[in-house]
Design a protein around this motif. Structure first.
Motif, mmCIF file in Angstrom:
data_model
loop_
_atom_site.group_PDB
_atom_site.id
_atom_site.type_symbol
_atom_site.label_atom_id
_atom_site.label_comp_id
_atom_site.label_asym_id
_atom_site.label_seq_id
_atom_site.Cartn_x
_atom_site.Cartn_y
_atom_site.Cartn_z
ATOM 1 N N GLN A 105 7.687 -0.613 -45.003
ATOM 2 C CA GLN A 105 8.192 0.046 -43.807
ATOM 3 C C GLN A 105 8.370 1.524 -44.114
ATOM 4 O O GLN A 105 9.194 1.897 -44.954
ATOM 5 N N SER A 107 9.817 5.023 -43.512
ATOM 6 C CA SER A 107 11.039 5.462 -42.839
ATOM 7 C C SER A 107 11.034 6.949 -42.503
ATOM 8 O O SER A 107 11.793 7.388 -41.627
ATOM 9 N N LEU A 174 14.812 8.241 -35.101
ATOM 10 C CA LEU A 174 13.872 7.133 -35.284
ATOM 11 C C LEU A 174 14.251 5.958 -34.392
ATOM 12 O O LEU A 174 13.389 5.332 -33.768
ATOM 13 N N MET A 175 15.529 5.656 -34.308
ATOM 14 C CA MET A 175 15.988 4.560 -33.459
ATOM 15 C C MET A 175 15.641 4.838 -31.995
ATOM 16 O O MET A 175 15.270 3.924 -31.249
ATOM 17 N N LEU A 178 11.940 4.096 -31.511
ATOM 18 C CA LEU A 178 11.607 2.683 -31.521
ATOM 19 C C LEU A 178 12.200 1.940 -30.331
ATOM 20 O O LEU A 178 11.648 0.935 -29.879
ATOM 21 N N GLY A 179 13.323 2.430 -29.822
ATOM 22 C CA GLY A 179 14.032 1.654 -28.820
ATOM 23 C C GLY A 179 13.843 2.067 -27.382
ATOM 24 O O GLY A 179 14.059 1.255 -26.481
ATOM 25 N N ARG A 186 5.878 7.509 -28.134
ATOM 26 C CA ARG A 186 6.196 7.572 -29.566
ATOM 27 C C ARG A 186 5.215 8.463 -30.307
ATOM 28 O O ARG A 186 5.612 9.325 -31.101
ATOM 29 N N SER A 219 3.440 2.190 -39.031
ATOM 30 C CA SER A 219 4.618 1.622 -39.679
ATOM 31 C C SER A 219 5.863 2.425 -39.332
ATOM 32 O O SER A 219 6.923 1.862 -39.030
ATOM 33 N N TYR A 220 5.741 3.744 -39.339
ATOM 34 C CA TYR A 220 6.874 4.617 -39.022
ATOM 35 C C TYR A 220 7.314 4.471 -37.564
ATOM 36 O O TYR A 220 8.509 4.440 -37.259
ATOM 37 N N LEU A 221 6.343 4.363 -36.669
ATOM 38 C CA LEU A 221 6.649 4.333 -35.232
ATOM 39 C C LEU A 221 6.832 2.929 -34.674
ATOM 40 O O LEU A 221 7.116 2.771 -33.485
ATOM 41 N N GLY A 222 6.662 1.909 -35.508
ATOM 42 C CA GLY A 222 6.793 0.542 -35.019
ATOM 43 C C GLY A 222 5.632 0.121 -34.152
ATOM 44 O O GLY A 222 5.811 -0.586 -33.149
#
Length: 265
Positions: A105, A107, A174-175, A178-179, A186, A219-222
């Motif tokens: 993952q 970060s 980052l949250m 992703l959210g 993104r 991976s960074y951005l989901g």
């Protein structure tokens, strides 16, 4: 998604007395100084008073070394004992951790003038690994000596608090990515943020080469690799970007931001 990460073993950093300069990192022939570094306004001393920077330079025991890294070489590993804060002088790094199922993952990504390693302050061990995405150079600064300096300087205490706060803000950003954003938002936010950081270092804000793979961006951005590739293609079809493998040209940054109502931090 499984990523193959090539890692060359990293030799330990040695901090040698002045009479044995050959034991220092190969990129430095004498003690590095923050006061005359071209990245001073972006790196650790940013926000320090002139007197504090001179104190930092004047500490004979603070023999922080410049260290050259090869592409794919790991600077420190997840779980390794925390000793140094690393300032990136050149090149690009990724921070990553290993998930329970063995996947990587990503970060964060770090470029010149940014700090790495502060994730080790809380527990005394690094919470992630840092790997060079290209040939790079860092300054390794003993954290214990930074705290010694902070003990005699309220300005330095405030600086260290700011550094910790910056890491918290980065995690919160980052949250948010992703959210609350879809795939196009993104990726657009990621590219615009990178553009802004490169511009602050005197590089082109509209044309640059991505040092990270699309899988690492995903991976960074989901996002999956396929979604990243599809989104790049969509941006190109909309004439927001020109994409040639990892080379990116932002044709209209305002349109890219405006299309998704993105505010770049």
């Amino acid at each position: 998604m499984s990523l193959a990460v090539l890692e060359a073993p990293a030799a330990p950093i040695r901090f040698a007395p002045r009479q044995t300069p050959e034991a220092m990192a190969p990129a430095a022939s004498s003690k590095p100084r923050c006061s005359n570094c071209h990245l001073r306004e972006l790196c650790l001393p940013s926000g320090m008073s002139s007197s504090d920077v001179m104190r930092l330079d004047g500490l004979d025991s603070l023999m922080f070394a410049r260290r050259r890294m090869r592409s794919a070489q790991t600077l420190y590993h997840e779980g390794e004992r925390f000793q140094f804060v690393y300032a990136v002088r050149s090149g690009t790094f990724k921070s990553s951790l290993t998930l329970a199922d063995g996947r990587e993952q990503v970060s964060s990504f770090h470029i010149a003038g940014e700090l790495m390693g502060l994730d080790g302050v809380a527990q005394g061990n690094h919470a992630s690994s840092a790997t060079a995405l290209e040939d790079a150079e860092v300054c390794a600064i003993p954290y214990a000596h930074l705290t010694e300096l902070a003990a005699g300087s309220s300005g330095t205490q405030h600086l260290i608090s700011r550094l910790m706060s910056r890491e918290i803000v980065r995690e919160q950003s980052l949250m948010m990515l992703l959210g609350s954003m879809n795939a196009e938002e993104r990726l657009a936010a990621f590219l615009l943020n990178l553009s802004k950081r490169l511009k602050a270092r005197g590089y082109s804000a509209s044309e640059f080469h991505l040092r990270m793979t699309r899988a690492e961006i995903g991976s960074y951005l989901g996002m999956t690799l396929e979604t990243v590739s599809r989104t790049f293609s969509a941006f190109q079809q909309q004439r927001l970007l020109e994409v040639d493998k990892r080379h990116i040209r932002i044709l209209d940054p305002d349109a890219l931001a405006g299309a998704f109502e993105i505010r770049v931090h």
